[in-house]
Design an enzyme around this catalytic site. Structure first.
Site, PDB file in Angstrom:
ATOM      1  N   HIS A 489       0.699  -1.285  -0.004  1.00 23.23           N
ATOM      2  CA  HIS A 489       0.026  -0.130   0.090  1.00 23.23           C
ATOM      3  C   HIS A 489       0.703   1.305   0.114  1.00 23.23           C
ATOM      4  O   HIS A 489       0.599   2.187  -0.864  1.00 23.23           O
ATOM      5  CB  HIS A 489      -0.976  -0.147   1.176  1.00 23.23           C
ATOM      6  CG  HIS A 489      -1.655   1.102   1.245  1.00 23.23           C
ATOM      7  ND1 HIS A 489      -3.040   0.967   1.123  1.00 23.23           N
ATOM      8  CD2 HIS A 489      -1.541   2.476   1.662  1.00 23.23           C
ATOM      9  CE1 HIS A 489      -3.475   2.443   1.346  1.00 23.23           C
ATOM     10  NE2 HIS A 489      -2.530   3.177   1.704  1.00 23.23           N
ATOM     11  N   GLU A 490       1.897   1.351   0.901  1.00 26.79           N
ATOM     12  CA  GLU A 490       2.575   2.584   0.922  1.00 26.79           C
ATOM     13  C   GLU A 490       3.651   2.736  -0.224  1.00 26.79           C
ATOM     14  O   GLU A 490       3.820   3.866  -0.612  1.00 26.79           O
ATOM     15  CB  GLU A 490       3.427   2.575   2.464  1.00 26.79           C
ATOM     16  CG  GLU A 490       2.527   2.616   3.572  1.00 26.79           C
ATOM     17  CD  GLU A 490       1.731   3.766   3.528  1.00 26.79           C
ATOM     18  OE1 GLU A 490       1.919   4.918   3.112  1.00 26.79           O
ATOM     19  OE2 GLU A 490       0.551   3.730   4.327  1.00 26.79           O
ATOM     20  N   HIS A 493       1.559   4.617  -2.883  1.00 24.47           N
ATOM     21  CA  HIS A 493       1.913   5.926  -2.676  1.00 24.47           C
ATOM     22  C   HIS A 493       3.012   6.510  -3.157  1.00 24.47           C
ATOM     23  O   HIS A 493       3.154   7.643  -3.830  1.00 24.47           O
ATOM     24  CB  HIS A 493       1.720   6.535  -1.023  1.00 24.47           C
ATOM     25  CG  HIS A 493       0.332   6.354  -0.604  1.00 24.47           C
ATOM     26  ND1 HIS A 493      -0.717   7.051  -1.223  1.00 24.47           N
ATOM     27  CD2 HIS A 493      -0.271   5.979   0.488  1.00 24.47           C
ATOM     28  CE1 HIS A 493      -1.853   6.994  -0.558  1.00 24.47           C
ATOM     29  NE2 HIS A 493      -1.462   6.302   0.517  1.00 24.47           N
ATOM     30  N   HIS A 496       3.209   6.956  -6.692  1.00 26.44           N
ATOM     31  CA  HIS A 496       2.611   8.135  -7.026  1.00 26.44           C
ATOM     32  C   HIS A 496       3.446   9.463  -7.092  1.00 26.44           C
ATOM     33  O   HIS A 496       3.468  10.410  -7.990  1.00 26.44           O
ATOM     34  CB  HIS A 496       1.570   8.423  -6.444  1.00 26.44           C
ATOM     35  CG  HIS A 496       0.124   9.190  -7.013  1.00 26.44           C
ATOM     36  ND1 HIS A 496      -1.030   9.304  -6.210  1.00 26.44           N
ATOM     37  CD2 HIS A 496      -0.094   9.787  -8.003  1.00 26.44           C
ATOM     38  CE1 HIS A 496      -1.704  10.113  -6.841  1.00 26.44           C
ATOM     39  NE2 HIS A 496      -1.148  10.245  -7.947  1.00 26.44           N
TER      40      HIS A 496
END
Length: 707
Positions: A489-490, A493, A496
């Protein structure tokens, strides 16, 4: 101008006093005020001391104000370039300094830094308010906005102009002088209260220990958790997630489970120096006043205006449509737990401190799945290499660890990230284990965002911070499957930020609406759990054996297990957040009573509490998610639909889909409307069906409202 994420304000006299206190530290002696000359423009972390931050912030505000004055006093007619683009470039030194400071405050804090934060918060607030409440500067921005057709702007420039203009208006530029002064006061107070709230949560967590002296009281706990807790012939358990959650999941001693659970659920709610009840109430009421001062019905209306959801009604609609099927599933789960408790001779109703313990027993009995059986296949380095492998297959990225870059802590690792054509895409910092100086949870941030500068791409410097199970005596960190998905998940980020390809800082990377920013992160979780992918990275840390098909089947079979609980506790927190911020008048009742009424209105069963109770709800009261905690489930609709594009193609590494996701989502930042960007990638609006299927929920027809 890079937006400072914390809303802040102060009186000029306070700023002058603060400036006088700190200007005695010479600029040349302050590493934060000299150009970051290390490779890639990274801060010289080893040279930075606590006392450097305050004078660096004060001085860099002066520098930024000089740049702002040049824009404001420009005799030339306002244009996009001399006003809007110029604002985007203002305060680079201040941005560099505050990025480092607030990162330290979350990942490597201490009492001195917390005091600096409290002192600097109103100083930075005044700086922010002085920009957006500056009549002459707003007049220039408004002139460009009113005459936008004359400038023949491209899509990205138009977006930057629209967002800049709206930011001024939403920050009070159209208020009269009395309104502006009141807004400054509110902003200053909100900033102070937010910092205090977060400090209180950290202080309460660090102040608690469950000390066990009898070995028999450790029954049921995994050996690695026992070893980690061992201290001076006793065992110490804390409220840090890697300690408290497995204790609740495995400890046979119900009395001790209750004791640590009571401490966990009452963080910030004990009437001591860490108490957050009054702070939460004050912040809720100040936010309502601020929103109404700016012309909005409630703070939720103000907060959601610039999101995909647009309005509170659209958020409530989605949450309530999901609530009914999730609640029904949780009731079925609670009945199964009660039945299992009765086998142990416990005739009580199901309590929150029973849920994780008996859910784990049922999982093992029903699916023959023991999380401890899984952990040897999810050793941290193997998981990390698995993430690297996934990103290499999707986008051709490669990662090279470098040991020569500045670090702020010995636990940190640093990486150069290369694109498929061997060009440097960015720098990545990873800080993965808990310590007393780090707040709980997991997050991504940036030391420097991507932008185009002098015709060249300024590479981003990105960091992810987690609190994973610490290494054992042999240096091995075995992750739970939940921690594994958090890592993916991280990293989403981080991608991105790393793959951003925009012209302007304000629009780069994760500078998007809250209910869109979780798409790149949550979609990565799907690769973590995919059977094809797991066979590539999940290997036994001792033998190198690939995770057996039988274990993968068990994970899949148990995939919807306990999802009623997980969905309900999340939705309850999201609805609680919205209830606070949908108030049209001041909340006058005690915060515990407000929460009780909110939960009662939802119909939440007694065996479950909101994932975050008010007094430790940092996302909302010490972060950027006020009226926005729903964002994870909104993005959940997007991420499951997006991953379905890969799955339905028959190839989870589909190059065409990956290229489209990168082009329309990862690279675009906030340069266009997120709903349009998603449609461009997917070819249609998102469907909620993949989310319902993933969570094992059955519901009537549900749709995501975007307008």
């Amino acid at each position: 101008m890079k937006k400072i994420l914390l809303s802040m304000s102060l009186a000029a006299a306070a700023f002058s006093a603060c400036k006088n206190n700190h200007e005695n530290i010479a600029t040349k002696d302050n590493p934060l005020l000299n150009p970051f000359t290390s490779r890639y423009g990274i801060a010289p972390f080893e040279e930075i001391k606590d006392e450097h931050f305050a004078p660096a912030i004060v001085r860099s505000i002066d520098m930024a104000n000089e740049e702002l004055q040049l824009i404001t006093e420009n005799k030339e007619a306002p244009t996009f370039e001399n006003t809007i683009a110029a604002l985007d470039r203002v305060g680079q030194t201040l941005t560099d300094v505050t990025n480092v400071f607030y990162y330290y405050l979350g990942a490597n804090t201490n009492d001195k830094l917390q005091k600096v934060a409290e002192e600097m918060s109103p100083v930075l607030s005044k700086y922010s308010d002085d920009i957006y409440l500056n009549d002459k500067l707003f007049a220039r921005v408004k002139s460009v906005y009113d005459n936008k057709e004359a400038f023949q702007l491209n899509k990205e420039q138009s977006t930057l102009l629209d967002k800049t203009y709206k930011h001024f208006v939403r920050s009070g530029a159209n208020l009269d002088e009395k309104g502006k002064e009141r807004l400054r006061t509110i902003n200053a107070e909100l900033s102070r209260l937010s910092l205090n709230f977060g400090d209180n949560v950290l202080g309460e967590i660090n102040n608690y220990q469950l000390v066990i002296e009898k070995k028999e009281d450790l029954a049921g706990l995994p050996e690695e958790l026992i070893d980690a807790a061992a201290k001076d012939n006793k065992w110490v358990f804390t409220l840090q997630n890697p300690s408290v959650m497995p204790f609740l999941q495995y400890a046979d001693n119900r009395t001790l489970r209750r004791r640590i659970w009571e401490a966990y659920k009452n963080v910030g709610n004990n009437g001591n120096k860490y108490d957050n009840k009054v702070l939460a109430l004050q912040m809720s009421n100040l936010r309502r006043e601020k929103a109404q001062l700016l012309g909005y019905e409630t703070f939720a209306h103000y907060s959601l205006e610039e999101t995909m959801a647009k309005t509170p009604d659209n958020v409530y609609k989605l949450l309530n449509q999901l609530w009914e099927p999730a609640l029904e599933k949780s009731k079925t789960e609670a009945s199964a737990i009660k039945e299992r408790m009765q086998k142990d001779g416990i005739t009580d109703e199901v309590k929150p401190y029973d849920w994780r313990y008996y859910a784990e027993k049922i999982r093992k009995e029903k699916y023959d799945l023991n999380e401890q059986e899984l952990k040897p296949y999810f050793e941290l380095k193997n998981v990390r290499d698995g993430i690297f492998m996934v990103t290499q297959k999707l986008w051709g990225l490669t990662f090279k660890e470098v040991t020569t870059l500045p670090k702020y802590h010995k636990d940190v690792t640093t990486w150069e990230v290369y694109d498929a054509d061997s060009t440097l895409a960015g720098i990545l910092y990873m800080d993965l284990h808990p310590r007393a100086s780090k707040r709980g949870g997991a997050w991504m941030t940036s030391f420097r965002d991507q932008q185009m500068k002098d015709g060249k791409r300024q590479i981003p410097v990105i960091a992810i911070v987690c609190n994973f199970t610490p290494p054992n005596a042999n240096g091995v960190s075995l992750l739970t499957f939940d921690e594994t998905t958090t890592f993916f998940h991280e990293f989403g980020h981080a991608l991105h930020g790393l793959l951003s390809n925009t012209n302007y800082l304000t629009l780069a990377g994760t500078n998007v609406s809250r209910d869109f920013v979780e798409l790149p992160s949550q979609v990565m979780e799907n690769w973590a759990a995919d059977p094809v992918v797991m066979k590539m990275y999940a290997k036994h840390y001792q033998t190198g054996e690939v995770i057996p098909d039988e274990l993968i089947r068990k994970i899949q079979n148990a995939g919807t297990f306990d999802q009623g609980f997980a969905t309900v506790e999340y939705l309850a927190a999201s609805l609680l957040d919205l209830d606070y911020h949908s108030a049209k008048e001041n909340i006058k009742m005690d915060i515990n009573e407000f929460e009780r009424q909110s939960v009662q209105k939802m119909g939440l069963i007694d065996a479950i509490i909101p994932r975050y109770r008010t007094t430790y709800f940092r996302h909302v009261f010490a972060g950027g998610y006020s009226a926005g905690y729903y964002s994870y489930i909104w993005s959940g609709v997007l991420d499951t639909d997006a991953f379905d594009a890969f799955k339905s193609s028959g190839d989870v590494f589909n190059k065409e889909k990956a290229a489209g996701f990168r082009k329309h989502i990862l690279e675009k930042g906030g340069t266009e409307d997120p709903a349009e960007l998603y449609r461009r990638f997917r070819g249609h609006d998102p469907s909620i069906k993949p989310l319902l299927k993933k969570r094992g929920l059955v519901a009537p027809s549900v749709s995501v409202q975007e307008n």
